[in-house]
Design an enzyme around this catalytic site. Structure first.
Site, PDB file in Angstrom:
ATOM      1  CG  LEU A 193      17.815  -8.143 -21.789  1.00 11.92           C
ATOM      2  CD1 LEU A 193      18.601  -7.878 -22.808  1.00 11.92           C
ATOM      3  CD2 LEU A 193      18.334  -7.536 -20.523  1.00 11.92           C
TER       4      LEU A 193
ATOM      5  CB  ALA B 155      12.336 -13.367 -14.319  1.00 10.35           C
ATOM      6  CB  ALA B 156       8.551 -11.402 -10.824  1.00 11.66           C
TER       7      ALA B 156
ATOM      8  CB  THR C 174       6.927  -9.570  -1.977  1.00  7.22           C
ATOM      9  OG1 THR C 174       6.273  -8.400  -1.716  1.00  7.22           O
ATOM     10  CG2 THR C 174       5.494 -10.279  -2.151  1.00  7.22           C
TER      11      THR C 174
ATOM     12  CE1 TYR D 141       5.499  -8.817  -7.052  1.00  8.64           C
ATOM     13  CE2 TYR D 141       5.026  -7.672  -4.917  1.00  8.64           C
ATOM     14  CZ  TYR D 141       5.757  -8.323  -6.144  1.00  8.64           C
ATOM     15  OH  TYR D 141       7.225  -8.444  -5.651  1.00  8.64           O
TER      16      TYR D 141
HETATM   17  N1  UFG Z   1       5.945   6.929  -1.521  1.00  8.48           N
HETATM   18  C1  UFG Z   1       5.382   8.134  -1.416  1.00  8.48           C
HETATM   19  N2  UFG Z   1       5.543   8.888  -2.751  1.00  8.48           N
HETATM   20  C2  UFG Z   1       5.984   8.291  -3.830  1.00  8.48           C
HETATM   21  C3  UFG Z   1       6.705   6.869  -3.773  1.00  8.48           C
HETATM   22  C4  UFG Z   1       6.176   6.291  -2.594  1.00  8.48           C
HETATM   23  O1  UFG Z   1       4.861   8.768  -0.803  1.00  8.48           O
HETATM   24  O2  UFG Z   1       5.927   9.131  -4.912  1.00  8.48           O
HETATM   25  C5  UFG Z   1       5.535   6.174  -0.411  1.00  8.48           C
HETATM   26  C6  UFG Z   1       4.711   4.896  -0.372  1.00  8.48           C
HETATM   27  O3  UFG Z   1       3.394   5.315  -0.243  1.00  8.48           O
HETATM   28  C7  UFG Z   1       5.296   3.991   0.464  1.00  8.48           C
HETATM   29  C8  UFG Z   1       6.505   4.239   0.695  1.00  8.48           C
HETATM   30  O4  UFG Z   1       6.760   5.435  -0.047  1.00  8.48           O
HETATM   31  O5  UFG Z   1       4.562   4.405   1.863  1.00  8.48           O
HETATM   32  C9  UFG Z   1       7.460   3.260  -0.166  1.00  8.48           C
HETATM   33  O6  UFG Z   1       6.877   3.299  -1.358  1.00  8.48           O
HETATM   34  P1  UFG Z   1       7.651   2.317  -2.673  1.00  8.48           P
HETATM   35  O7  UFG Z   1       6.802   2.284  -3.770  1.00  8.48           O
HETATM   36  O8  UFG Z   1       9.034   2.749  -2.520  1.00  8.48           O
HETATM   37  O9  UFG Z   1       7.725   0.743  -1.910  1.00  8.48           O
HETATM   38  P2  UFG Z   1       6.464   0.043  -1.415  1.00  8.48           P
HETATM   39  O10 UFG Z   1       6.508  -0.169   0.029  1.00  8.48           O
HETATM   40  O11 UFG Z   1       5.103   0.224  -1.931  1.00  8.48           O
HETATM   41  O12 UFG Z   1       6.720  -1.358  -2.028  1.00  8.48           O
HETATM   42  C10 UFG Z   1       7.952  -2.266  -1.898  1.00  8.48           C
HETATM   43  C11 UFG Z   1       8.099  -3.052  -3.282  1.00  8.48           C
HETATM   44  C12 UFG Z   1       6.985  -3.926  -3.698  1.00  8.48           C
HETATM   45  C13 UFG Z   1       7.016  -5.056  -2.506  1.00  8.48           C
HETATM   46  C14 UFG Z   1       6.443  -3.974  -1.256  1.00  8.48           C
HETATM   47  C15 UFG Z   1       6.481  -4.953   0.125  1.00  8.48           C
HETATM   48  O13 UFG Z   1       8.384  -2.262  -4.108  1.00  8.48           O
HETATM   49  O14 UFG Z   1       7.328  -4.740  -4.862  1.00  8.48           O
HETATM   50  O15 UFG Z   1       7.398  -3.025  -0.796  1.00  8.48           O
HETATM   51  O16 UFG Z   1       5.788  -4.170   0.977  1.00  8.48           O
HETATM   52  F1  UFG Z   1       5.767  -5.518  -2.648  1.00  8.48           F
END
Ligand code: UFG
Length: 328
Positions: A34, A75-76, A118, A142
């Site tokens: 949690l 869980a991670a 992932t 990660y």
């Molecule tokens: N983004 C923005 N502004 C923000 C947040 C995100 O422009 O405030 C963009 C990021 O640069 C990215 C896209 O939105 O291009 C998606 O970003 P997220 O943070 O929502 O997701 P990620 O693609 O970075 O990451 C997700 C999961 C990770 C996993 C990854 C695999 O959260 O755990 O996909 O590619 F590892």
């Protein structure tokens, strides 16, 4: 009816899998410390063990209370950026924790293990869409930590006969269409909930991380998969384990840019989203889109919520109804 143990079952994707298992009539125990998960995300019909996967004694007691038909491991820690700052934390918590869990499962006679893996283990892939046989080359601790667990499963399978599914998520998004669960991270870093908060006026604007990528509109492209479709893929992968171990890329196979996501939230909400274009975020690949053909052909999986607007609509509904998330 099966008996399933779900580590991280109080978290975002885990809680949606728990709903899918309960809906299918199974018996579910959630094992969650949690720290990121929420008590309120665990339905009354599931048992909750509040403990860390690093707590060997507690894990031993729970696993002894078998037989378990399978263990689902969610869980991670899961933030790419955080892992770039604290690599050892990710190797200890994710990799070492996962490896110890697998060892304990083998010790207690668990025969099926489903890993929440992932797309981050592909780093900057050479080919898009990304197939399961694409070269793995994690761009972050990660991604590397999940790869270490995948490799441990490979050897646990070879040596101890453990059947496993490595499910490599692309961008999990949306919320339970019946409104029973949703996304609640602290701090929130994911695009869709942040854009929704900007539309709701809970934050001043959405900051777009980079608009000079080699993509049609210059912003990053991702494969957003509805969390309920993701949960369904877990049940289908589980069924495949009767025959063999599997590795699947879990995405819709369609890419959407950051600007497309913002437009979608504007369509769904009927509100204007204030946008600020900014610098790139370290470690973001330009495009990540899954080739989900293997999952589809081998399991018959078909996304129910494939359209971006449908995904965003469920996320919007949950976030609007739960301004404080689960409230803990
Ligand atoms: N983004 C923005 N502004 C923000 C947040 C995100 O422009 O405030 C963009 C990021 O640069 C990215 C896209 O939105 O291009 C998606 O970003 P997220 O943070 O929502 O997701 P990620 O693609 O970075 O990451 C997700 C999961 C990770 C996993 C990854 C695999 O959260 O755990 O996909 O590619 F590892």
């Amino acid at each position: 009816m099966g008996r399933y143990l779900v580590t991280g079952g109080a978290g975002y994707v885990g809680s949606h899998l728990v709903l899918a298992l309960l809906d299918a009539g199974h018996d579910v125990t959630v094992y969650d410390n949690l720290r990121q998960g929420h008590r309120g995300a665990v339905p009354g019909a599931a048992r909750l063990v509040e403990a860390d996967i690093g707590n060997a004694r507690r894990l031993d007691v729970v696993l002894s209370d078998g037989p378990w038909d399978a263990v689902f491991h969610f869980a991670a820690l899961s933030l790419v950026g955080e892992s770039m700052k604290m690599p050892f934390l990710y190797f200890m918590e994710n990799a070492a924790g996962g490896i110890r869990l697998i060892e304990a499962c083998v010790h207690h006679g668990v025969t099926k293990f489903i890993l929440s893996s992932t797309a981050a283990l592909f780093g900057n892939p050479e080919r898009i869409p990304i197939a399961e046989n694409e070269r793995v080359d994690p761009g972050s601790p990660y991604g590397e930590s999940k790869l270490m667990i995948e490799r441990t499963l490979h050897w646990a399978g070879k040596i101890h006969g453990l059947r496993y599914a490595c499910l490599r998520y692309f961008n999990a998004a949306g919320a339970d269409p019946a409104g029973r669960a949703g996304e609640d991270h602290t701090p929130e870093t994911h695009l869709i909930p942040l854009v929704i908060d900007a539309a709701l006026g809970r934050r001043p604007e959405i900051f777009v991380f980079g608009h000079d990528y080699p993509t049609p509109d210059g912003t990053c492209v991702r494969d957003y998969i509805h969390v309920t479709d993701l949960a369904d893929a877990h049940l289908r992968a589980l069924a495949r384990l009767d025959a063999q171990s599997v590795t699947y890329n879990l995405g819709n196979g369609a890419g959407h840019s950051v600007l497309e996501v913002i437009r979608s939230v504007e369509r769904v909400s009927g509100r204007k989203v204030p946008v600020r274009m900014g610098a790139r975020r370290e470690g973001d690949p330009a495009v990540l889109v899954a080739a989900s053909d293997l999952l589809r052909s081998e399991t018959g999986w078909l996304p129910k919520y494939a359209e971006l607007d449908e995904i965003v609509r469920t996320a919007w509904a949950w976030r609007e109804a739960h301004p404080g998330g689960y409230g803990d």
